[in-house]
Design an enzyme around this catalytic site. Sequence first.
Site, short mmCIF file in Angstrom:
data_model
loop_
_atom_site.label_atom_id
_atom_site.label_comp_id
_atom_site.label_asym_id
_atom_site.label_seq_id
_atom_site.Cartn_x
_atom_site.Cartn_y
_atom_site.Cartn_z
N GLU A 1 11.17 6.80 -11.11
CA GLU A 1 11.81 5.54 -11.52
C GLU A 1 10.88 4.81 -12.50
O GLU A 1 9.84 4.29 -12.11
CB GLU A 1 12.11 4.68 -10.30
CG GLU A 1 13.08 5.35 -9.33
CD GLU A 1 13.14 4.64 -7.99
OE1 GLU A 1 13.58 3.47 -7.95
OE2 GLU A 1 12.72 5.25 -6.97
N LYS B 1 9.50 0.92 -12.03
CA LYS B 1 8.78 0.45 -10.85
C LYS B 1 7.45 -0.15 -11.29
O LYS B 1 6.81 0.32 -12.24
CB LYS B 1 8.54 1.59 -9.86
CG LYS B 1 9.82 2.10 -9.21
CD LYS B 1 9.53 2.81 -7.90
CE LYS B 1 9.19 1.77 -6.84
NZ LYS B 1 9.02 2.40 -5.51
#
EC number: 3.2.1.39
Length: 334
Positions: free
Chosen positions: A307, A310
Amino acid sequence: MARKDVASMFAAALFIGAFAAVPTSVQSIGVCYGVIGNNLPSRSDVVQLYRSKGINGMRIYFADGQALSALRNSGIGLILDIGNDQLANIAASTSNAASWVQNNVRPYYPAVNIKYIAAGNEVQGGATQSILPAMRNLNAALSAAGLGAIKVSTSIRFDEVANSFPPSAGVFKNAYMTDVARLLASTGAPLLANVYPYFAYRDNPGSISLNYATFQPGTTVRDQNNGLTYTSLFDAMVDAVYAALEKAGAPAVKVVVSESGWPSAGGFAASAGNARTYNQGLINHVGGGTPKKREALETYIFAMFNENQKTGDATERSFGLFNPDKSPAYNIQF
């Protein structure tokens, strides 16, 4: 998932041996699905990927309507989190909890196989005061709605356990956890625990062997209090949680490992090779349980995707089993 300040007690008595655990396949293992990225697949594509890989458990970190809709009739078992920012509101009244259930559970269940609702993830500081009343209110709301089969828990950081080495010495360091444990015992719900050998190894590489942290042979640790023998750090950590539950008066409460994983880049010992070794070892191992509890241990790998939005350490963006284009970050078999 946040940085885990894993207690260094494990380092005190680790030594190299020659006993290897025999891996056992697990019937059900899940993967955590986070969406903190700007290049991730659609929710429906993600559910298809889970199904194509035979992944039959998922954890999501908020009541994501698109994900819940995509999960209909998939058969995938779900941990549904309530965001930490919503805990105080749900703790404030049963009517608030009832509204949350009516909006986020009733429209989807049972077409979506919601197994557990997590009242917060790694809640810290003063916000922990909301955990117990939120759990009670959610239990009441689910029962009133005829949804009592869904179990309510909370997901804890491993450092909620003090004196974690040897595992039998484990005890909850905060008093509120005793009340949480006893509530879980009364409802038949498990305790959700995030367990990361990676952080313990990263913080103590001179005392903990990489093999011990990644399910590889070559290390034996004996708990002098009960004679149990450990060949993986993961088992020792989980059994420390079980010991803490016993001391809290809740020996029958099961542990569900709600997060565990290893980063493939971004920090010390973070590589695709180590990540594959750990996560494949985890999948192969947890079906046989731990030395203390020889029964299948429901476990959720963190995470499905890398991701890219993040925050925190670079490793936070590199725990994914898959890249955003759905290609594997490394080869792994479920």
